[in-house]
Design an enzyme around this catalytic site. Structure first.
Site, mmCIF file in Angstrom:
data_model
loop_
_atom_site.group_PDB
_atom_site.id
_atom_site.type_symbol
_atom_site.label_atom_id
_atom_site.label_comp_id
_atom_site.label_asym_id
_atom_site.label_seq_id
_atom_site.Cartn_x
_atom_site.Cartn_y
_atom_site.Cartn_z
ATOM 1 N N GLU A 356 0.841 -1.189 0.000
ATOM 2 C CA GLU A 356 0.000 0.000 0.000
ATOM 3 C C GLU A 356 0.879 1.243 0.000
ATOM 4 O O GLU A 356 1.978 1.243 0.548
ATOM 5 C CB GLU A 356 -0.901 0.007 1.238
ATOM 6 C CG GLU A 356 -1.861 -1.179 1.304
ATOM 7 C CD GLU A 356 -2.657 -1.194 2.597
ATOM 8 O OE1 GLU A 356 -2.158 -0.615 3.583
ATOM 9 O OE2 GLU A 356 -3.751 -1.780 2.622
ATOM 10 N N ASP A 467 6.680 -5.060 -14.324
ATOM 11 C CA ASP A 467 5.286 -4.789 -13.927
ATOM 12 C C ASP A 467 4.793 -3.488 -14.545
ATOM 13 O O ASP A 467 4.295 -2.590 -13.861
ATOM 14 C CB ASP A 467 5.168 -4.736 -12.409
ATOM 15 C CG ASP A 467 3.722 -4.915 -11.938
ATOM 16 O OD1 ASP A 467 2.905 -5.438 -12.715
ATOM 17 O OD2 ASP A 467 3.414 -4.520 -10.803
#
Length: 704
Positions: A356, A467
């Site tokens: 996060e 990614d």
């Protein structure tokens, strides 16, 4: 003769009257204070209960209180006086004990040039030791000033024309019962009695608690000739107090004064006003905790012990000897915890790969993004931290600068520069966010392509991002795209093969050969191709909620091209404000980069040139082998087994008579892992019931 005698008698009579007047003693006593008796200035004020407050609860204040009329001392007798007063010094909660209180005798009461803090409101730097400056004071000081040769922060001193005391001693009094000196804390907030007696040339100063009698032995005794100090016999007596960065409330409860020790009137202790307690007025959390602990006893003590242990562990970090070389790249956990307000939900920015992200405000108006990454065990941690630090050396205008890291048990925190416009996916898919124009999108695509070329070819080592997707592209204040989230990145030297074999990434962006060959620059190119289609079409790579023919972005764009309606795949939110040739270029280049055959994909250098218009696209069509194939890599979240399913909708070779007569041909790929080839949409729909497709759908939902 009688006339001469009368004259002599008159002269003698007036002389006697003059002597009688000059020898008249002055004496007063205040068991509480009234405005009519005193002259006040600065922060000095009278409280309703008759208490005299010399300083308020703010910094750099000074207050004075003097008798309105000067006291006239006899010119024919030695100067003498005796005074007894009761004062209290109460520190302000949350501050250190402030500067003390001073009893003053002066030929004037104008102290406008005086300074607060260590000068106590009566001296200043220019009058300090000046031969033309005449003043006598007895100080009760609660701050140690080494410039004034003070030895402690709780002393009584005698000052003559100078803040450097001619005599001083730690505050104490001689106890008759204990037959020794007992210390007094001047900053206790309790009333303290002070006696100052001067007769002949001997000055005695004594202090004692309110409940004690006047000590038989003075604290200070000094021979001083005040006749030489004061030329004028009209002198003002009173008090001064001051604050600096340290703050105390200074109170006078009562005061008695006389020019004769024998005539000194006694204070009535029972009539003195009470000293207010600021702690009752300004309760701090600490006092509240203590009050609760007293009320509930052992239970609260246990809670406090647990709280203390929690506080001790809150900022605990993991640091090993091998990390000393990275000390300049490491942030303290405490600084990041405070910057993010304890990782409060109001500071939450989003969820990236493995963690996060929170906004943090560091000192000097420095805003950062802090990503919390969970990790199990220490395997590979040295290499990972080394690569994190290596990322700091990456310098490109389209990369999110990585500033450093912090390591805790089971948690790694990555600190990067804050991007005020959030991530690109928010602007593509969130209806609450303004729509990006085509020109803005093209600038972003070109910028990310340039950054990826830098990582593959121009950096000191080859950097595999692994990614690439819209959610990992951040937008700065000018809406320039910056590639971020290097949590999966890996490094290897130029000319060598990457040592990564694990198939990591996000479903829909992962090249099919990740299973058998591992990550490489061409797998990054594949993900970038999906990214280009994502930006141009305003859609995610796989969407299960739409029509069957539109579920897989790569296949759908290719199908639109086959129908000569490639622009039907563009983002409808673009409206008419776009350049058709540029949109088609990005889509075709996206299909070329997602070719199922790795060797057929362009290098990032070629992609950059094509996007800039400096290199034409190679000759290929939607029917070229490898174009438009959707090959999702499926990761079983439960078992971590990796497999992929290949679906190839390529057409026959260019020798076919007509595209309309072509039919879909299966092109199976050899793999040591499981491989299923499906050609028809109906079969694809039915295969969603298969366990692996269910896992992929779950993974997609989680990643979105």
């Amino acid at each position: 003769m009688s006339t001469g005698l009368l004259l002599i008698w008159l002269i003698s009579f007036f002389h006697l009257i003059s002597m009688s007047t000059s020898s008249k003693e002055t004496s007063f006593v205040f068991n509480s204070f009234g405005q009519e008796n005193l002259s006040l200035d600065g922060s000095a004020t009278l409280l309703p209960n008759g208490l005299l407050q010399l300083s308020k609860d703010s910094q750099h204040q000074m207050g004075h209180a003097f008798i309105k009329k000067p006291i006239v001392f006899s010119s024919s007798k030695p100067l003498s006086f005796s005074t007894h007063f009761v004062c209290a010094l109460v520190p302000k909660p949350g501050f250190e004990s402030g500067h003390g209180i001073t009893f003053v005798i002066s030929p004037y009461v104008d102290f406008t040039r005086a300074q607060p803090t260590r000068y106590m409101g009566v001296f200043n730097a220019s009058t300090h030791g000046s031969p033309s400056f005449h003043l006598f004071a007895v100080e009760l000081d609660t701050v140690r000033n080494t410039d004034f040769l003070e030895t402690n922060n709780n002393h009584v001193g005698i000052d003559v024309n100078n803040p450097i005391s001619v005599e001083s001693a730690p505050a104490s009094y001689f106890s008759k019962t204990e037959q020794k000196n007992v210390s007094i804390n001047l900053s206790s907030g309790k009333p303290i009695q002070v006696w100052v007696d001067y007769q002949g040339t001997l000055l005695n100063v004594s202090v004692a608690p309110l409940e004690a009698e006047k000590p038989s032995l003075p604290l200070l005794s000094r021979s001083i000739n005040l006749l030489e100090l004061f030329q004028s016999k009209r002198l003002f007596v009173g008090f001064s107090a001051a604050t600096g960065t340290a703050i105390s409330y200074h109170y006078l409860l009562g005061w008695s004064f006389s020019t004769s020790m024998e005539s000194l009137k006694l204070l009535d202790i029972s009539k003195l006003p009470l000293v207010p307690s600021p702690r009752l007025k300004h309760k701090t959390p600490y006092v509240l905790i203590i009050a609760l602990s007293v009320g509930v006893g052992i239970i609260v003590i246990a809670v406090l012990a647990g709280f203390y242990y929690h506080r001790k562990k809150k900022y605990a970090e993991v640091s090993e000897p091998w990390e000393k070389r990275y000390v300049t790249d490491r942030f303290s956990y405490k600084s990041l915890y405070i910057a993010t307000k304890g990782f409060h939900k109001d500071r939450f920015l989003g969820r990236g790969g493995f963690g996060e992200v929170y906004r943090g405000d560091l000192p000097q108006n420095r805003t950062v993004a802090v990503k919390r990454v969970s990790h199990d065990g220490e395997e590979g941690m040295k290499q990972f931290v080394a690569e994190v630090v290596s990322m700091k050396s990456l310098k490109h205008r389209n990369l999110v600068p990585l500033l450093g890291y912090c390591r805790r048990k089971g948690e790694l925190l990555l600190v990067s520069e804050y991007m005020p416009n959030g991530s690109l996916d928010q602007h593509l898919f969130d209806d609450q966010t303004p729509v990006l124009s085509w020109s803005q999108r093209l600038v972003i695509v070109r910028g990310i392509a340039s950054a990826l070329f830098y990582l593959h070819r121009e950096a000191e080592q080859v950097v595999l991002h692994r990614d690439i997707k819209a959610s990992n592209v951040m937008l700065d204040a000018e809406l320039n795209g910056r590639l971020g989230d290097f949590g999966m990145a890996r490094f290897h030297d130029h000319g060598s093969n990457a040592a990564t074999t694990a198939a990591v990434g996000t479903v829909g962006y992962m090249a099919p050969e990740l299973i058998t060959m591992g990550a490489s620059t061409v797998t990054d190119v594949y993900a970038f191709g999906v990214f280009m289609l994502e930006v141009a079409c305003g859609r995610k790579p796989v969407e299960f909620e739409v029509q069957v023919e539109k579920r897989f972005l790569i296949k759908w764009v290719c199908e639109c091209w086959k129908k000569d309606s490639l622009l039907d795949a563009k983002d409808p939110r673009l409206g008419e404000e776009f350049v058709p040739e540029e949109v088609e270029l990005v889509m075709k280049l996206g299909l070329l980069c997602t070719n199922i055959v790795p060797e057929s994909r362009p290098a990032m250098g070629q992609v950059v040139l094509c996007l800039a218009g400096n290199l034409p696209l190679p000759d290929f069509s939607p029917y070229t082998i490898g174009i438009g194939s959707f090959t999702p890599v499926v990761v079983d979240a439960a078992s971590l087994n990796v497999s992929f399913t290949s679906r190839n909708w390529s057409a026959p070779s260019a020798s076919s008579s007509s595209a309309n007569n072509s039919k879909e041909v299966e092109h199976p790929l050899e793999s040591k892992n499981s491989l299923n080839v499906v050609s028809e949409p109906e079969v694809i729909e039915s295969s969603l019931q298969d366990k692996q497709w269910q896992i992929m759908k779950f993974s997609l939902e989680q990643s979105s």
